[in-house]
Design a protein around this motif. Structure first.
Motif, mmCIF file in Angstrom:
data_model
loop_
_atom_site.group_PDB
_atom_site.id
_atom_site.type_symbol
_atom_site.label_atom_id
_atom_site.label_comp_id
_atom_site.label_asym_id
_atom_site.label_seq_id
_atom_site.Cartn_x
_atom_site.Cartn_y
_atom_site.Cartn_z
ATOM 1 N N THR A 1 1.138 -0.745 0.141
ATOM 2 C CA THR A 1 -0.058 -0.017 0.140
ATOM 3 C C THR A 1 0.551 1.153 0.186
ATOM 4 O OG1 THR A 1 -1.445 -1.187 1.275
ATOM 5 C CG2 THR A 1 -1.548 1.123 1.520
ATOM 6 N N PRO A 2 0.369 2.675 -0.336
ATOM 7 C CA PRO A 2 1.582 3.309 -1.274
ATOM 8 C C PRO A 2 1.692 4.157 0.563
ATOM 9 C CG PRO A 2 -0.428 3.789 -3.399
ATOM 10 C CD PRO A 2 -0.618 2.328 -2.041
ATOM 11 N N GLY B 1 -8.612 10.219 -4.804
ATOM 12 C CA GLY B 1 -7.133 11.434 -5.091
ATOM 13 C C GLY B 1 -5.607 10.913 -4.284
ATOM 14 N N ASN B 2 -5.776 10.374 -3.572
ATOM 15 C CA ASN B 2 -4.623 9.468 -2.838
ATOM 16 C C ASN B 2 -3.776 9.274 -3.710
ATOM 17 O OD1 ASN B 2 -5.669 10.286 -0.299
ATOM 18 N ND2 ASN B 2 -7.069 9.300 0.168
ATOM 19 N N ILE B 3 -2.703 9.673 -4.246
ATOM 20 C CA ILE B 3 -1.661 9.178 -4.822
ATOM 21 C C ILE B 3 0.073 9.631 -4.470
ATOM 22 C CG2 ILE B 3 -1.556 10.865 -6.895
ATOM 23 C CD1 ILE B 3 -1.015 8.618 -9.217
ATOM 24 N N ASP B 4 0.696 8.787 -4.516
ATOM 25 C CA ASP B 4 1.944 8.981 -3.916
ATOM 26 C C ASP B 4 2.923 10.681 -4.066
ATOM 27 O OD1 ASP B 4 4.332 9.506 -3.748
ATOM 28 O OD2 ASP B 4 4.812 7.280 -2.390
ATOM 29 N N PRO B 5 3.172 11.700 -4.784
ATOM 30 C CA PRO B 5 4.016 12.504 -4.857
ATOM 31 C C PRO B 5 4.751 12.283 -6.266
ATOM 32 C CG PRO B 5 3.439 13.174 -2.840
ATOM 33 C CD PRO B 5 2.846 11.824 -3.239
ATOM 34 N N ARG B 6 5.658 11.211 -5.698
ATOM 35 C CA ARG B 6 6.561 10.620 -6.777
ATOM 36 C C ARG B 6 6.155 9.936 -7.684
ATOM 37 N NH1 ARG B 6 8.611 6.560 -7.383
ATOM 38 N NH2 ARG B 6 7.317 5.519 -5.978
ATOM 39 N N LEU B 7 5.230 9.387 -7.654
ATOM 40 C CA LEU B 7 4.271 8.407 -8.543
ATOM 41 C C LEU B 7 3.584 9.078 -9.701
ATOM 42 C CD1 LEU B 7 3.905 5.564 -8.966
ATOM 43 C CD2 LEU B 7 1.897 5.510 -8.314
#
Length: 407
Positions: free
Chosen positions: A103-104, A303-309
């Motif tokens: 999980t991120p 909208g919960n996405i890893d900023p690096r991704l």
């Protein structure tokens, strides 16, 4: 127990004031991109940035005093986890959340931040679910299932009530499918309010569980997907029953389409979508003829996405669009070569982003060198013009993809 329209209307009253009534707005830029008339329901604006709050809250409110005192347990890849943790804390209910190990981190951190006891177990949701069931039995906790629960389904159905209230002329709803809770609730409400509306589900090609069930085809679920929120191996029994009765079709999307959709939400709508949240748009980009000219409602469900991704996706999309080129240049190893190449690219209005020298590769002549150059252009034709100019100066050019150029 299959919820009814009236059940969903009652759920809307229960969550009123505790869950945000998110906007459902026209999206002209996405309409231009897809050829349809698109409206977007922005569930990424919830406190936990996903739609899951609705069903989680309805379920928690249905518990009696004794059940609340025992505490609850849930398994989730992130959004249901945050929703249960957030509203359990509001209601004073102890919460344990089991999440898959991949999980991120942004979702794990947020869930812990809402006060839940987080347990990481297994590589996929099915393994996390097995551990959650073990803990629930051992510690006598109340199970809050992420999708296969009538109370949860009631809550998710409130999205359709709000969308059709905002735009009664919608002809199609395109809804992501993981375990099926979201599409089940929305389909019940939408079909009851407007029987002629078309309900289209979307799954990833890597996790086509509901598609396989409805088509009667054996499927294999597995693999790393950008849409981990809908990477579900075990669909719900209740949700499957509802989907069979209410959903018109299910489309499968690949990882490239999901990347494109995440990027489109960010660059065109200036809003963040995780992979699962962008799945509906991915389907429209994959099969535009299916939706051409129709009024389509999309649910940006998270909208919960890893900023690096997200950063990586943006760079990859620039490369796909021809606005970033990565090339390997073979050249003699003499003073001034790098300056010549840099000047040539600059004079043609290119912008160098990254340069790497290779003198020790065994396939490079001892008096030669290779340069990996990544540069920004106006568009694909501009990039081709720069490369042609270098070839006319007798430089040998090999095209690289962005990932290869960074190895």
């Amino acid at each position: 127990m299959i919820p009814t329209l009236e059940d969903i209307r009652e759920a809307a009253k229960l969550i009123d004031g505790a869950v945000m009534l998110t906007p459902c707005l026209p999206a002209p830029k996405l309409s231009e991109l897809t050829g349809a008339e698109v409206s977007v329901k922005y569930e990424n604006l919830q406190v936990t940035n996903a739609f899951k709050e609705r069903g989680a809250l309805v379920k928690l409110l249905s518990l009696g005093k004794a059940e609340r005192e025992r505490g609850v347990i849930a398994m989730s890849a992130g959004n249901h986890a945050q929703a249960v943790a957030y509203h359990a804390r509001r209601l004073g209910i102890p919460a344990t959340i089991v999440m898959p190990k991949p999980t991120p981190f942004v979702k794990i951190k947020a869930t812990r931040g809402y006060g839940a006891n987080v347990v990481l177990a297994g590589e996929v949701l099915a393994e996390a679910q097995a551990e959650a069931e073990r803990i629930a039995e051992a510690e006598n906790l109340v199970w809050v299932h992420p999708y296969d629960d009538p109370q949860v389904i009631r809550g998710q159905g409130t999205i359709a009530l709000e969308m059709l209230a905002a735009d009664p002329d919608l002809e199609v709803l395109v809804i992501p499918i993981g375990g099926g809770g979201l599409i089940s609730g929305m389909a019940i409400a939408a079909k009851a309010l407007k029987p002629e509306i078309e309900i289209i589900g979307v799954e990833t090609e890597l996790y086509p569980g509901m598609w396989g069930a409805l088509k009667g085809k054996p499927v294999k679920c597995g693999g790393a997907t950008l849409a981990e929120g809908i990477a579900v191996k075990n669909i719900g029994k209740l949700t499957e029953q509802i989907v069979r009765k209410t959903v018109d079709d299910i489309l499968l999307v690949d990882e490239t389409a999901i990347e494109r959709a995440v990027n489109a939400f960010l660059t065109q709508q200036k809003t963040m979508a995780e992979g699962a949240g962008a799945a509906g748009l991915a389907a429209m980009l994959s099969e535009p003829e299916r939706f051409m000219g129709r009024k389509v409602g999309l649910v940006l469900c998270g909208g919960n996405i890893d900023p690096r991704l997200l950063s990586s996706i943006m760079v990859r999309e620039l490369a796909r669009d021809g606005r970033i080129f990565s090339i390997r240049i073979s050249a003699p190893d003499r003073p001034g070569v790098l300056g010549e190449i840099s000047t040539l690219i600059g004079d043609l209005d290119g912008n160098i982003l990254e340069v790497s020298h290779h003198r020790l590769f065994l396939n490079v002549p001892v008096k030669g060198t290779t340069l990996d150059v990544t540069f920004e252009t106006h568009d694909a034709e501009h990039g081709k013009a720069i490369i042609k100019a270098m070839e006319e100066r007798d430089y040998t050019i090999k095209h690289l993809d962005v990932a290869e150029s960074r190895v």
